[in-house]
Design a protein around this motif. Structure first.
Motif, PDB file in Angstrom:
ATOM      1  N   SER A  49       0.792  -1.205   0.183  1.00 27.46           N
ATOM      2  CA  SER A  49      -0.068  -0.090   0.077  1.00 27.46           C
ATOM      3  C   SER A  49       0.842   1.149   0.109  1.00 27.46           C
ATOM      4  CB  SER A  49      -0.901  -0.038   1.256  1.00 27.46           C
ATOM      5  OG  SER A  49      -0.200   0.301   2.280  1.00 27.46           O
ATOM      6  N   ARG A  50       1.992   1.193   0.717  1.00 28.92           N
ATOM      7  CA  ARG A  50       2.813   2.319   0.726  1.00 28.92           C
ATOM      8  C   ARG A  50       3.495   2.614  -0.717  1.00 28.92           C
ATOM      9  NH1 ARG A  50       1.200   5.529   3.986  1.00 28.92           N
ATOM     10  NH2 ARG A  50       3.407   6.641   4.396  1.00 28.92           N
ATOM     11  N   LEU A  51       3.897   1.539  -1.174  1.00 31.83           N
ATOM     12  CA  LEU A  51       4.432   1.684  -2.707  1.00 31.83           C
ATOM     13  C   LEU A  51       3.384   2.296  -3.483  1.00 31.83           C
ATOM     14  CD1 LEU A  51       6.811  -1.650  -2.727  1.00 31.83           C
ATOM     15  CD2 LEU A  51       7.527   0.891  -2.555  1.00 31.83           C
ATOM     16  N   TYR A  52       2.095   1.565  -3.573  1.00 35.72           N
ATOM     17  CA  TYR A  52       1.123   2.066  -4.316  1.00 35.72           C
ATOM     18  C   TYR A  52       0.709   3.339  -4.328  1.00 35.72           C
ATOM     19  CZ  TYR A  52      -3.006   1.144  -7.332  1.00 35.72           C
ATOM     20  OH  TYR A  52      -3.981   1.351  -8.095  1.00 35.72           O
ATOM     21  N   LEU A  53       0.668   3.958  -3.175  1.00 31.56           N
ATOM     22  CA  LEU A  53       0.246   5.216  -3.001  1.00 31.56           C
ATOM     23  C   LEU A  53       1.293   6.216  -3.212  1.00 31.56           C
ATOM     24  CD1 LEU A  53      -1.769   4.856   0.178  1.00 31.56           C
ATOM     25  CD2 LEU A  53      -2.524   5.028  -2.225  1.00 31.56           C
ATOM     26  N   GLY A  54       2.643   5.842  -3.809  1.00 28.33           N
ATOM     27  CA  GLY A  54       3.551   6.652  -4.193  1.00 28.33           C
ATOM     28  C   GLY A  54       4.317   7.528  -3.069  1.00 28.33           C
ATOM     29  N   VAL A  55       4.329   6.879  -1.740  1.00 29.34           N
ATOM     30  CA  VAL A  55       4.919   7.832  -0.730  1.00 29.34           C
ATOM     31  C   VAL A  55       6.227   7.050  -0.125  1.00 29.34           C
ATOM     32  CG1 VAL A  55       2.999   8.874   0.105  1.00 29.34           C
ATOM     33  CG2 VAL A  55       3.327   6.394   0.989  1.00 29.34           C
ATOM     34  N   HIS A  56       6.478   5.824  -0.780  1.00 27.53           N
ATOM     35  CA  HIS A  56       7.786   5.165  -0.273  1.00 27.53           C
ATOM     36  C   HIS A  56       8.437   4.528  -1.592  1.00 27.53           C
ATOM     37  CE1 HIS A  56       8.149   5.515   3.928  1.00 27.53           C
ATOM     38  NE2 HIS A  56       6.902   5.178   4.312  1.00 27.53           N
ATOM     39  N   TRP A  57       9.857   4.523  -1.424  1.00 27.55           N
ATOM     40  CA  TRP A  57      10.635   3.470  -2.144  1.00 27.55           C
ATOM     41  C   TRP A  57      10.559   2.142  -1.788  1.00 27.55           C
ATOM     42  CZ3 TRP A  57      11.867   6.043  -6.594  1.00 27.55           C
ATOM     43  CH2 TRP A  57      12.179   7.671  -6.284  1.00 27.55           C
ATOM     44  N   LEU A  58      11.051   1.068  -2.444  1.00 32.38           N
ATOM     45  CA  LEU A  58      11.220  -0.133  -2.299  1.00 32.38           C
ATOM     46  C   LEU A  58      12.127  -0.608  -1.156  1.00 32.38           C
ATOM     47  CD1 LEU A  58      10.592  -3.253  -2.735  1.00 32.38           C
ATOM     48  CD2 LEU A  58      12.443  -3.287  -4.665  1.00 32.38           C
ATOM     49  N   THR A  59      13.309   0.254  -1.175  1.00 36.36           N
ATOM     50  CA  THR A  59      14.119   0.049  -0.017  1.00 36.36           C
ATOM     51  C   THR A  59      13.666   0.624   1.175  1.00 36.36           C
ATOM     52  OG1 THR A  59      15.516   2.121  -1.222  1.00 36.36           O
ATOM     53  CG2 THR A  59      16.388   0.018  -1.543  1.00 36.36           C
ATOM     54  N   ASP A  60      12.703   1.406   1.147  1.00 35.50           N
ATOM     55  CA  ASP A  60      12.195   1.940   2.362  1.00 35.50           C
ATOM     56  C   ASP A  60      11.509   1.048   3.147  1.00 35.50           C
ATOM     57  OD1 ASP A  60      13.308   4.487   1.734  1.00 35.50           O
ATOM     58  OD2 ASP A  60      11.040   5.176   0.895  1.00 35.50           O
ATOM     59  N   VAL A  61      10.655   0.144   2.232  1.00 34.20           N
ATOM     60  CA  VAL A  61       9.637  -0.868   3.157  1.00 34.20           C
ATOM     61  C   VAL A  61      10.829  -2.150   3.481  1.00 34.20           C
ATOM     62  CG1 VAL A  61       7.773  -0.294   1.884  1.00 34.20           C
ATOM     63  CG2 VAL A  61       9.456  -1.991   0.939  1.00 34.20           C
ATOM     64  N   VAL A  62      11.731  -2.226   2.855  1.00 32.59           N
ATOM     65  CA  VAL A  62      12.755  -3.325   3.042  1.00 32.59           C
ATOM     66  C   VAL A  62      13.474  -2.890   4.576  1.00 32.59           C
ATOM     67  CG1 VAL A  62      14.903  -4.502   2.660  1.00 32.59           C
ATOM     68  CG2 VAL A  62      13.103  -4.145   0.749  1.00 32.59           C
ATOM     69  N   GLY A  63      13.842  -1.696   4.318  1.00 27.92           N
ATOM     70  CA  GLY A  63      14.546  -1.192   5.735  1.00 27.92           C
ATOM     71  C   GLY A  63      13.555  -1.374   6.947  1.00 27.92           C
ATOM     72  N   GLY A  64      12.312  -0.854   6.784  1.00 27.78           N
ATOM     73  CA  GLY A  64      11.249  -0.764   7.780  1.00 27.78           C
ATOM     74  C   GLY A  64      11.062  -2.435   8.270  1.00 27.78           C
ATOM     75  N   LEU A  65      11.385  -3.513   7.350  1.00 28.02           N
ATOM     76  CA  LEU A  65      11.096  -4.863   7.644  1.00 28.02           C
ATOM     77  C   LEU A  65      12.324  -5.183   8.487  1.00 28.02           C
ATOM     78  CD1 LEU A  65       9.750  -7.723   7.467  1.00 28.02           C
ATOM     79  CD2 LEU A  65      11.269  -7.845   5.262  1.00 28.02           C
ATOM     80  N   LEU A  66      13.594  -4.721   8.087  1.00 24.64           N
ATOM     81  CA  LEU A  66      14.632  -5.186   9.022  1.00 24.64           C
ATOM     82  C   LEU A  66      14.693  -4.739  10.179  1.00 24.64           C
ATOM     83  CD1 LEU A  66      17.544  -4.770   6.327  1.00 24.64           C
ATOM     84  CD2 LEU A  66      16.738  -6.734   7.007  1.00 24.64           C
ATOM     85  N   LEU A  67      14.397  -3.291  10.303  1.00 23.53           N
ATOM     86  CA  LEU A  67      14.287  -2.400  11.590  1.00 23.53           C
ATOM     87  C   LEU A  67      13.159  -3.169  12.510  1.00 23.53           C
ATOM     88  CD1 LEU A  67      15.274  -0.264  13.468  1.00 23.53           C
ATOM     89  CD2 LEU A  67      13.612   1.236  12.418  1.00 23.53           C
ATOM     90  N   GLY A  68      11.845  -3.551  12.034  1.00 20.05           N
ATOM     91  CA  GLY A  68      10.867  -4.203  12.965  1.00 20.05           C
ATOM     92  C   GLY A  68      11.366  -5.451  13.533  1.00 20.05           C
ATOM     93  N   VAL A  69      11.967  -6.273  12.562  1.00 16.96           N
ATOM     94  CA  VAL A  69      12.344  -7.606  13.049  1.00 16.96           C
ATOM     95  C   VAL A  69      13.118  -7.530  14.246  1.00 16.96           C
ATOM     96  CG1 VAL A  69      13.406 -10.017  12.553  1.00 16.96           C
ATOM     97  CG2 VAL A  69      11.616  -8.760  10.880  1.00 16.96           C
ATOM     98  N   ALA A  70      14.390  -6.678  13.999  1.00 18.60           N
ATOM     99  CA  ALA A  70      15.252  -6.364  14.874  1.00 18.60           C
ATOM    100  C   ALA A  70      14.587  -6.048  16.168  1.00 18.60           C
ATOM    101  CB  ALA A  70      16.372  -5.259  14.543  1.00 18.60           C
ATOM    102  N   ALA A  71      13.577  -5.128  16.217  1.00 20.98           N
ATOM    103  CA  ALA A  71      12.650  -4.738  17.427  1.00 20.98           C
ATOM    104  C   ALA A  71      12.355  -5.880  18.156  1.00 20.98           C
ATOM    105  CB  ALA A  71      12.066  -3.598  17.187  1.00 20.98           C
ATOM    106  N   VAL A  72      11.731  -6.558  17.309  1.00 17.39           N
ATOM    107  CA  VAL A  72      10.817  -7.865  17.741  1.00 17.39           C
ATOM    108  C   VAL A  72      12.051  -8.802  18.620  1.00 17.39           C
ATOM    109  CG1 VAL A  72       9.864 -10.058  17.544  1.00 17.39           C
ATOM    110  CG2 VAL A  72       8.952  -7.893  16.174  1.00 17.39           C
ATOM    111  N   LEU A  73      13.147  -8.975  17.876  1.00 21.44           N
ATOM    112  CA  LEU A  73      14.285  -9.651  18.631  1.00 21.44           C
ATOM    113  C   LEU A  73      14.740  -9.220  20.011  1.00 21.44           C
ATOM    114  CD1 LEU A  73      16.254 -11.128  15.641  1.00 21.44           C
ATOM    115  CD2 LEU A  73      14.362 -12.270  16.855  1.00 21.44           C
ATOM    116  N   VAL A  74      15.049  -7.797  19.784  1.00 19.11           N
ATOM    117  CA  VAL A  74      15.428  -6.963  21.301  1.00 19.11           C
ATOM    118  C   VAL A  74      14.373  -7.328  22.108  1.00 19.11           C
ATOM    119  CG1 VAL A  74      16.034  -4.904  22.058  1.00 19.11           C
ATOM    120  CG2 VAL A  74      16.671  -5.634  20.013  1.00 19.11           C
TER     121      VAL A  74
END
Length: 316
Positions: free
Chosen positions: A263-288
């Motif tokens: 949805s973020r990519l479709y609405l034109g407010v993010h790049w692909l690498t933005d959502v990948v970065g969010g995925l990495l950061l979110g998983v890291a927060a879960v592990l912490v």
């Protein structure tokens, strides 16, 4: 890495002429003596830095770093599960492997942030993906994407986290599960804001964004928060839940994360690498969050109450 065939050329890295004999001396094997001019060493360092700034060398370093991060993450999972199958469950061993996973995710995130900041080769797919989504617009899909992106907003994520945390605290008569959930989501939100300000990546330049966006682009706060919320809920699942239900829950969470990212990519407010970065950061927060909860449970076993078991397990 490119090196000149001319030993005395400005791009020579492996050899330099001797100041006394004119013979070639290897930078890697020559002994440090008073006859070796400091200027030659400085030149070698400058050449190395210049080569590392070339696109080919930067891509090679990035690939090796990503490969090492992936190997460390999967290797730590395999080692942790192997120890558990053998019955060799040690808190400090599990703690160490969990730190390896967190470190590998943060290293990959740092590499991605550097690539985004310097417009590296990893970001090459961003314009193509954005153009593809822009060329497949329809009123129905825009409406659906808008609904999904609102449901996965940081505000919505925070509200859901607080509500579910209160329910968990009441049900289990313990503040630990509530603290794990709320703390994980809060950590992800704060880290996302910090990384955004450090990287300072502008939003896509598509005219007429289909959703409001005022802050920086990398990483996606929607994806970070969604992953943190759903990941923490998966970590806090009761021990009595069977493998089938766990698999269904994990698959459902994956579908939701993909929907929010799309949805973020479709609405034109993010790049692909933005959502990948969010995925990495979110998983890291879960592990912490999981690591902090397991540490607290191990240190204060008589205080913790969560279905009479340590929570949560360090291994995923």
């Amino acid at each position: 890495m490119h090196t000149s065939s001319d030993p005395g050329g400005p791009h020579s890295l492996c050899t330099h002429p001797s100041p006394e004999t004119g013979a070639d001396l290897s930078v890697l094997t020559a002994r440090r003596t008073d006859t070796w001019p400091m200027s030659h060493s400085i030149d070698a360092v400058r050449v190395l830095v210049t080569e590392l700034h070339t696109e080919e060398s930067t891509a090679e370093v990035a690939l090796w770093t990503l490969g090492a991060c992936a190997l460390a993450f999967t290797g730590s999972l395999a080692a942790d599960r192997w120890n558990r199958r053998r019955g060799e469950v040690s808190f400090w061993t599990a703690f160490g492997w969990s730190m390896v996973r967190i470190g590998s995710l943060l290293a990959a995130l740092a590499l991605l942030a550097v690539q985004v900041r310097t417009a590296g080769w990893i970001t090459r797919a961003d314009p193509a993906v954005g153009s593809w989504f822009a060329g497949h617009q329809s009123p129905a899909l825009v409406s659906a994407a808008t609904w999904v992106t609102r449901a996965g907003s940081p505000v919505s994520t925070a509200v859901v986290a607080v509500a579910v945390a209160a329910l968990l605290a009441r049900r289990h008569r313990s503040a630990l599960p509530a603290a794990v959930l709320a703390g994980t989501v809060a950590l992800a939100a704060v880290a996302s804001v910090v990384v955004k300000d450090v990287v300072a990546r502008p939003r896509p330049s598509r005219v007429g964004h289909l959703a409001a966006a005022t802050d920086y682009s990398f990483p996606s706060g929607h994806v970070t928060g969604t992953v943190a919320l759903l990941g923490a809920l998966l970590v806090l699942m009761p021990a009595g839940v069977g493998p089938l239900r766990r698999t269904v829950a994990a698959a459902s969470a994956t579908v939701v994360v993909i929907a929010v990212a799309a949805s973020r990519l479709y609405l034109g407010v993010h790049w692909l690498t933005d959502v990948v970065g969010g995925l990495l950061l979110g998983v890291a927060a879960v592990l912490v969050g999981a690591l902090a909860a397991a540490t607290w449970s191990a240190r204060f076993p008589t205080v913790t109450r969560f279905e009479d078991r340590p929570v949560p397990a360090l291994a995923s």
